[in-house]
Design an enzyme around this catalytic site. Structure first.
Site, PDB file in Angstrom:
ATOM      1  N   CYS A  77       0.788  -1.233   0.000  1.00  0.00           N
ATOM      2  CA  CYS A  77       0.000   0.000   0.000  1.00  0.00           C
ATOM      3  C   CYS A  77       0.823   1.287   0.000  1.00  0.00           C
ATOM      4  O   CYS A  77       0.733   2.098  -0.922  1.00  0.00           O
ATOM      5  CB  CYS A  77      -0.947   0.005   1.191  1.00  0.00           C
ATOM      6  N   HIS A 131      -1.107   6.128   2.660  1.00  0.00           N
ATOM      7  CA  HIS A 131      -1.268   5.102   3.692  1.00  0.00           C
ATOM      8  C   HIS A 131      -1.104   5.733   5.064  1.00  0.00           C
ATOM      9  O   HIS A 131      -0.122   6.439   5.318  1.00  0.00           O
ATOM     10  CB  HIS A 131      -0.230   3.997   3.498  1.00  0.00           C
TER      11      HIS A 131
END
Length: 656
Positions: A77, A131
């Protein structure tokens, strides 16, 4: 007496003319709607998936250009989102980990939304964009207004969380209790309550995005201000939490089960994956090499498809609002999945590999006046290409850093689908070695090599997707001509930047050596390290993995020494907080485990015994490069500066 009409000073007139001209240009610029979807691979109807129920995404793809050979630049991510927002490969920035913090590594980076804001756009973000979690707090500097934060890990059913307890993954994604993750309960891998869409974050993000679009429309009409809105959706990221009606779209007996569950023949061990993220969810077995029952596999696959249909419905609401507000004719739309997802292929679940299922992603671009409906292209495409593409479509200057800009504008392809800008895509994933990959229309080459070392350190994978789409056989030894050709392409890319270790200077960072791995089986250990920096956190030095090893690390400034034997960790905490320059000494022998700070009285515990087996995982400094030797989530990158580090095993020393 004649009275002359009063006039503005010439300079003021010029400034007013410039201001009016700038406002006119700004008013003509297109809006941008970016839709980011976590863990979304091309398991969509528009990509030919016969099972997926994704009518809204299929319709969105039909509005413009669908990229059929699109790849992320790193299949996890945080780094993937950095590549999108910076236009830079992770191998150019060193931003490889979930805990990587952009502004500590590239303080003056100009991200995609910052570039647009610098040219008159109001930029907004909702949901999962950068993130947030694992010690990372995103990048508030990137947007004009405060981020609309929502949950990634979310449950409605109390049974999913053992009655409402904080679960491991919830803790990770909210930066809570990061020092005791393994002591927390596991949350459910999936749930399907009968609830409304807004019971979950993606439903709320969609609703708020619709409200933001209405406000943006009003500002555009009254002030002429163009907008860039980035809406991030969490599903189909685990847990597969979605209302029951989306699960009901699928017949469990018709779901595609894994076809090939063995790792590729003759592939290097460094490339393999078992366990990982998914073991933080129940009822998934926690053992790394555990067998999954067919029922568990089917439920996980069902959950992935149900979650994809759920997010499809939320995106449909956003696009419907764009149409209702009559914004579609002047709004560029980009849909992007941050990376792919293994659903049991090769026996792997989730991402974190260099294989096809983890790296191929969906990308759609709808650009009024440039794209035409129902277009597709096989142009190899990367996440880093979106930044320069949007800049050109919006009439902005091309981005120039200060970070490296590795992407290229895809506008020629948007105009002519058969146009070609490159014949391959590049991606990477760091493990014990750095894995850099070249993906052409037919082949993928992966080179596993320690940055800075010669070819004798390298291991290679080569897969032929024309004859072997399921990656069953590594062909690196049997196709030397193809291997040589792809190695020549890879050689045109700069050597990967090492993982950022917080060493004292940029030159020192660039030349930070890899320490030799010492023999530690049945030996006394002494680890000495000098560190500096405020509130240090993360791994100073680690060796080993899930079965045997040790780690000297810090938790929010408190030194900790973990020793792992047969999977069990003995933890010794110093009970002191350090800041500034500090010297840490940790020892292990047959009687005692000890830890001292700045020459003070050591904190001790009875020894759990010497580490009886030489670990497979080597020694790493500044992070835990493979599986976690201590009781934390790898890589647990160090956030301060390592001045010196030495590991002594009785008969030999390994130092920096």
């Amino acid at each position: 007496m004649n009275v002359r009409p009063r006039s503005f000073p010439l300079r003021l007139c010029c400034l007013l003319a410039i201001s009016l001209a700038a406002a006119s240009v700004r008013a003509e610029r297109p809006n941008v709607l970016m839709i980011l979807v976590d863990d979304l691979k091309p398991a969509l109807g528009c990509y030919g998936d016969p099972i997926a129920q994704t009518p809204n995404l299929d319709a969105l793809a039909a509005r413009g250009m669908r990229f059929d050979a699109a790849y992320c630049n790193q299949a996890v991510c945080a780094p993937s989102r950095f590549t999108l927002m910076l236009g830079s490969h992770s191998t150019s920035t060193g931003l490889y980990g979930l805990g990587s913090e952009l502004r500590k590594v590239i303080p003056k980076a100009v991200t995609l939304p910052q570039h647009f804001a610098n040219h008159g756009y109001r930029t907004e973000s909702l949901g999962k964009i950068f993130h947030i979690g694992h010690g990372n707090h995103g990048d508030p500097e990137s947007f004009s207004v405060e981020h609309f934060k929502e949950k990634v890990i979310e449950y409605v059913d109390p049974e999913s969380t053992d009655g409402g307890q904080l679960t491991r993954e919830e803790a990770y994604f909210t930066n809570q209790q990061l020092d005791r993750i393994k002591s927390l309960p596991r949350g459910a891998a999936y749930e399907s309550p009968r609830v409304d869409d807004e019971a979950y974050a993606d439903g709320r993000v969609a609703a708020e995005t619709v409200r933001r679009l209405r406000a943006a429309k009003q500002r555009r009409d009254t002030e002429g201000t163009p907008f860039l809105i980035a809406a991030g959706f969490a599903r189909p990221h685990l847990p597969f939490s979605a209302p029951q009606r989306y699960w009901d779209l699928y017949d469990p007996d018709s779901l595609p089960m894994p076809i090939h569950e063995d790792l590729p023949n003759d592939s290097p061990t460094v490339a393999h994956k078992r366990g990982g993220e998914i073991t933080n969810y129940k009822p998934v077995p926690e053992e790394r090499d555990a067998e999954y029952s067919d029922e568990l596999k089917r439920n996980l696959i069902h959950g992935y498809y149900a979650s994809t249909s759920f997010v499809d419905a939320q995106i449909g609401k956003v696009i419907d609002a764009l149409d209702d507000l009559q914004l579609a004719d002047n709004t560029i739309i980009v849909l992007w999945g941050d990376h792919g997802f293994h659903l049991g292929d090769l026996g792997i679940w989730t991402k974190h590999t260099n294989y096809e299922q983890a790296n191929r992603i969906p990308i759609f671009i709808i650009a009024p006046g440039t794209t035409k409906p129902n277009q597709s292209t096989s142009q190899p495409t990367e996440s880093v290409d979106i930044y320069p593409t949007l800049a050109e479509l919006a009439g902005l200057p091309q981005p120039n850093g200060p970070q490296a800009i590795d992407g290229v504008s895809l506008v020629p392809v948007l105009k002519t689908p058969d146009a070609r800008l490159r014949d391959h895509a590049f991606h990477a994933y760091p493990k014990r070695k750095m894995g850099r990959a070249i993906r052409t229309a037919r082949y993928r080459l992966v080179e596993w090599k320690t940055p800075g070392k010669g070819s004798t350190d390298a291991e290679y994978e080569l897969y032929d997707y024309q004859t072997d789409p399921h990656e069953t056989q590594n062909l690196a030894d049997s196709k030397p001509d193809v291997l040589a050709k792809l190695k020549a392409i890879l050689a045109t890319y700069p050597e990967a930047v090492r993982k950022v270790r917080r060493v004292p200077s940029r030159s020192a960072q660039k030349n930070f050596p890899v320490l030799k791995t010492p023999p530690i089986a049945n030996r006394n250990l002494t680890i000495e390290a000098t560190i500096t920096g405020p509130k240090p956190h993360g791994v100073v030095v680690a060796q080993g993995g899930r079965e045997h090893g040790y780690a000297l690390h810090l938790i929010d400034g408190e030194p900790v020494f973990d020793v792992r034997r047969s999977g069990t960790v003995t933890r010794l905490k110093s009970n002191l907080k350090v800041s500034g320059q500090s010297r840490l000494v940790a020892t292990l022998d047959g009687q005692t485990i000890s830890l001292s700070v700045n020459g003070g009285t050591p904190t001790t515990l009875p020894s759990p015994g010497l580490i009886s087996v030489q670990p497979k995982d080597g020694l790493s400094v500044g992070s835990d490069d493979l599986s976690a030797a201590g009781d934390y989530e790898a890589p647990n990158t160090f956030t301060a500066t390592i001045v010196a580090c030495e590991v002594t095993t009785g008969t030999s020393a390994h130092s920096h």
